[in-house]
Design an enzyme around this catalytic site. Structure first.
Site, PDB file in Angstrom:
ATOM      1  N   ARG A   1      34.707  33.965  41.939  1.00 16.64           N
ATOM      2  CA  ARG A   1      34.364  34.483  43.270  1.00 16.64           C
ATOM      3  C   ARG A   1      32.964  34.074  43.714  1.00 16.64           C
ATOM      4  O   ARG A   1      32.684  33.954  44.897  1.00 16.64           O
ATOM      5  CB  ARG A   1      34.456  36.013  43.282  1.00 16.64           C
TER       6      ARG A   1
ATOM      7  N   HIS B   1      45.347  38.296  15.472  1.00 13.76           N
ATOM      8  CA  HIS B   1      44.911  37.285  14.505  1.00 13.76           C
ATOM      9  C   HIS B   1      45.488  37.518  13.100  1.00 13.76           C
ATOM     10  O   HIS B   1      46.047  36.603  12.488  1.00 13.76           O
ATOM     11  CB  HIS B   1      43.384  37.252  14.410  1.00 13.76           C
TER      12      HIS B   1
HETATM   13  N1  LIG Z   1      34.117  35.851  25.923  1.00  9.82           N
HETATM   14  C1  LIG Z   1      34.832  35.659  24.838  1.00  9.82           C
HETATM   15  O1  LIG Z   1      34.328  35.238  23.794  1.00  9.82           O
HETATM   16  C2  LIG Z   1      36.303  35.934  24.848  1.00  9.82           C
HETATM   17  C3  LIG Z   1      37.026  35.750  23.650  1.00  9.82           C
HETATM   18  C4  LIG Z   1      38.407  35.947  23.666  1.00  9.82           C
HETATM   19  C5  LIG Z   1      39.030  36.338  24.846  1.00  9.82           C
HETATM   20  N2  LIG Z   1      38.288  36.527  25.974  1.00  9.82           N
HETATM   21  C6  LIG Z   1      39.006  36.927  27.188  1.00  9.82           C
HETATM   22  O2  LIG Z   1      38.817  35.918  28.173  1.00  9.82           O
HETATM   23  C7  LIG Z   1      38.772  36.495  29.473  1.00  9.82           C
HETATM   24  C8  LIG Z   1      37.447  36.114  30.141  1.00  9.82           C
HETATM   25  O3  LIG Z   1      36.399  36.653  29.351  1.00  9.82           O
HETATM   26  P1  LIG Z   1      34.867  36.375  29.657  1.00  9.82           P
HETATM   27  O4  LIG Z   1      34.112  36.922  28.507  1.00  9.82           O
HETATM   28  O5  LIG Z   1      34.649  34.976  30.059  1.00  9.82           O
HETATM   29  O6  LIG Z   1      34.618  37.339  30.919  1.00  9.82           O
HETATM   30  P2  LIG Z   1      33.381  37.344  31.905  1.00  9.82           P
HETATM   31  O7  LIG Z   1      32.181  36.749  31.270  1.00  9.82           O
HETATM   32  O8  LIG Z   1      33.297  38.734  32.461  1.00  9.82           O
HETATM   33  O9  LIG Z   1      33.812  36.358  33.073  1.00  9.82           O
HETATM   34  C9  LIG Z   1      34.831  36.661  33.982  1.00  9.82           C
HETATM   35  C10 LIG Z   1      35.019  35.478  34.902  1.00  9.82           C
HETATM   36  O10 LIG Z   1      36.073  35.791  35.812  1.00  9.82           O
HETATM   37  C11 LIG Z   1      35.588  35.636  37.160  1.00  9.82           C
HETATM   38  N3  LIG Z   1      36.282  36.634  37.993  1.00  9.82           N
HETATM   39  C12 LIG Z   1      36.218  37.978  37.890  1.00  9.82           C
HETATM   40  N4  LIG Z   1      36.984  38.550  38.844  1.00  9.82           N
HETATM   41  C13 LIG Z   1      37.540  37.545  39.561  1.00  9.82           C
HETATM   42  C14 LIG Z   1      38.408  37.492  40.680  1.00  9.82           C
HETATM   43  N5  LIG Z   1      38.864  38.608  41.300  1.00  9.82           N
HETATM   44  N6  LIG Z   1      38.780  36.287  41.158  1.00  9.82           N
HETATM   45  C15 LIG Z   1      38.328  35.150  40.568  1.00  9.82           C
HETATM   46  N7  LIG Z   1      37.495  35.134  39.516  1.00  9.82           N
HETATM   47  C16 LIG Z   1      37.097  36.319  39.022  1.00  9.82           C
HETATM   48  C17 LIG Z   1      34.088  35.874  37.049  1.00  9.82           C
HETATM   49  O11 LIG Z   1      33.332  35.295  38.074  1.00  9.82           O
HETATM   50  P3  LIG Z   1      33.047  36.100  39.458  1.00  9.82           P
HETATM   51  O12 LIG Z   1      32.581  37.462  39.090  1.00  9.82           O
HETATM   52  O13 LIG Z   1      32.036  35.242  40.150  1.00  9.82           O
HETATM   53  O14 LIG Z   1      34.337  36.123  40.180  1.00  9.82           O
HETATM   54  C18 LIG Z   1      33.808  35.133  35.733  1.00  9.82           C
HETATM   55  O15 LIG Z   1      33.767  33.749  35.960  1.00  9.82           O
HETATM   56  C19 LIG Z   1      38.941  38.001  29.259  1.00  9.82           C
HETATM   57  O16 LIG Z   1      40.318  38.309  29.352  1.00  9.82           O
HETATM   58  C20 LIG Z   1      38.497  38.199  27.818  1.00  9.82           C
HETATM   59  O17 LIG Z   1      39.097  39.319  27.232  1.00  9.82           O
HETATM   60  C21 LIG Z   1      36.952  36.332  26.001  1.00  9.82           C
END
Ligand SMILES: NC(=O)c1ccc[n+]([C@@H]2O[C@H](COP(=O)([O-])OP(=O)(O)OC[C@H]3O[C@@H](n4cnc5c(N)ncnc54)[C@H](OP(=O)(O)O)[C@@H]3O)[C@@H](O)[C@H]2O)c1
Length: 483
Positions: A51, A240
């Site tokens: 976004r 896992h």
């Molecule tokens: N981080 C990890 O190491 C990890 C590991 C395993 C799994 N995961 C999973 O991967 C997913 C992402 O995790 P993350 O850690 O990267 O989360 P994050 O850091 O909170 O990032 C979320 C991303 O989604 C975007 N977003 C949020 N709401 C949105 C919307 N309505 N429309 C479009 N984009 C949107 C955000 O950007 P904007 O706010 O600018 O929209 C941001 O780019 C989650 O399901 C998490 O459980 C993460």
């Protein structure tokens, strides 16, 4: 050792959540390494989507920073980064609204593989799936990649599966469990099904028990609030550890083919015995010298969520009835170590009397120091009669295969390339995920109904004392948690 790169077709990969933590730490650096390895054909592009307002130039700067910070350049030569960044685009888009979708439509091309990575919270999966089809962005060959957590129980997992199934065929859905992308996890299959040596012994007649350990030294860190809603069972075991258990316990698939492998894994999950409370130990870490305890870290002094779990699991099938699988995983433990140990039975008759140990243990180390060790009995060298001793036949992949033989390819880069190649073998099928939740749900519901409180354990220890007793009751001992 020269690594082989399997060519893939040119692609457009859209990363929804392209500015998030996962994209920064794993997906983008992983793609860069594949680019460096020559596996990103000309004409392939990566399109970040989120976004936040940003143009493609700003996104390229963001990607460059991510690569600098998270080690993507390890295998690359100078000057290569610019070539990679040229392939980056960005669209500002809202998964829940109409903003930005026409820009994405304008950007996408027809003559390349289209893949859409849902690197956002699962609450957005349904919205994204719906808008992708509504805007005509997908065809029968398009793929979507979804991240964990895939639901928090059976009901929510079914709802996610239903939401995705409205728009995509199962063969288009790639549910990531990054453990399956680890080199050594795939080696479990190679060891079992690529050697005549082990498979004939791989059953309850010869195996006394199996231990699966995934130990971490870190605590919940900044993820406290998220983690406290899930705990070790949801965060690690349901996905896992369950996958590791399946690969260790499954019957040989008829071929190394996505559905043949996943059919066999599913049969294992369906054969798991229901758990009884006294076969489970849950724990929470205490404060350490320099770090807060679990409850402080998650900001809830009464939290009943486990940061550690150990369990004795039975599989009711012809191969495994009677052989327990002991699983454990936890945070703030003594060492970071993931290991599977197959402990074979004692000899049924020793011609050497009481002269020594006769038990073989096969240890498969997933991290660190990936490798395989087989404990074998030999004669103690020198005079003094026929005394026996157990020595390790030890193979470290890094030592045996040279620097390229160690786990250089990160799980994410391998899995993303599998998506582009259209190979689902290392991804979880919908029925597999549901079966895993169907087994997990009653366990968690039991804790909640009884108000179970986890035992405490010292930070930097091997876990709660009760976990030692879980094996001691069966006259067995855990392997040391050691790096
Ligand atoms: N981080 C990890 O190491 C990890 C590991 C395993 C799994 N995961 C999973 O991967 C997913 C992402 O995790 P993350 O850690 O990267 O989360 P994050 O850091 O909170 O990032 C979320 C991303 O989604 C975007 N977003 C949020 N709401 C949105 C919307 N309505 N429309 C479009 N984009 C949107 C955000 O950007 P904007 O706010 O600018 O929209 C941001 O780019 C989650 O399901 C998490 O459980 C993460």
């Amino acid at each position: 050792m020269v690594s082989r790169v399997i060519p893939v077709d040119p692609f457009d990969l859209v990363i929804f959540g392209g500015t998030g933590d996962l994209a920064r730490r794993k997906i983008l650096p992983g793609l860069f390494r594949r680019f460096c390895a020559g596996q990103m054909p000309n004409g392939s592009r990566v399109i970040g989507a989120a976004r936040g307002e940003m143009d493609s130039a700003a996104y390229r700067a963001f990607v460059a920073e991510a690569i600098a910070e998270f080690g993507g350049g390890r295998a690359c030569e100078d000057g290569t980064l610019d070539g990679f960044l040229e392939r980056m685009e960005f669209v500002t888009i809202d998964a829940r609204g109409e903003n930005g979708w026409s820009d994405l439509v304008a950007l996408m091309r027809d003559d390349v593989v289209r893949a859409f990575y849902f690197s956002v919270g699962p609450s957005l999966f349904g919205d994204l799936a719906e808008r992708l089809t509504k805007h005509g962005l997908t065809d029968a060959d398009s793929r979507i990649v979804v991240e964990k957590p895939f639901g928090r129980d059976l009901e929510t997992a079914k709802a996610l599966n239903r939401d995705l199934a409205k728009h995509f065929d199962e063969r288009q859905i790639y549910r990531i469990d990054h453990y399956l992308g680890k080199e050594t996890v795939q080696n479990l299959m190679a060891v079992r099904f690529g050697n005549m040596l082990f498979e004939p012994l791989w059953n309850s007649q010869y195996v006394d028990h199996i231990q699966i350990t995934v130990a971490e030294t870190v605590g919940v860190g900044g993820r406290g609030e998220y983690y406290d809603k899930s705990g070790a069972m949801r965060d690690m075991v349901q996905n896992h550890l369950m996958q590791l258990l399946c690969l260790i316990a499954m019957e040989p698939p008829s071929k190394f083919d996505p559905d043949a492998v996943r059919d066999e894994k599913l049969k294992v999950i369906r054969a798991l015995d229901p758990m009884v409370p006294h076969h489970i130990v849950r724990g929470q870490y205490e404060p350490g010298a320099d770090a807060p305890g679990y409850r402080e870290a998650v900001g809830d002094p009464r939290s009943r969520t486990e940061s550690y779990i150990a369990m004795k699991v039975g599989i009711s099938n012809w191969r495994w009835a009677g052989t327990p699988f002991y699983l454990r995983t936890g945070k703030r433990l003594k060492a970071r170590s993931s290991e599977i140990v197959v402990v074979f039975k004692e000899l049924n008759h020793s011609i050497f009397g009481e002269a020594g140990e006769h038990r073989n243990e096969l240890s498969i180390r997933l991290q660190p120091n990936e490798g395989i060790t087989l404990g074998v009995t030999i004669k103690e060298p020198g005079p003094g009669g026929m005394r026996l001793m157990n020595v390790p036949l030890d193979m470290s992949f890094a030592e045996a295969l040279g620097p390229d033989g160690a786990d250089q390819t990160d799980a994410y880069e391998r899995l993303i390339m599998d998506v582009i190649r259209g190979n689902q073998t290392l991804f979880m099928r919908g029925d597999e995920v549901e079966a895993a939740w169907a087994w997990t749900d009653p366990i968690i519901q039991g804790w909640e109904a009884r108000g179970d409180v986890p035992k405490t354990y010292d930070a930097g220890s091997e876990g709660p004392v009760d976990a030692v007793q879980l094996l001691a009751r069966d006259t067995r001992v855990w392997r040391k948690v050691a790096p």
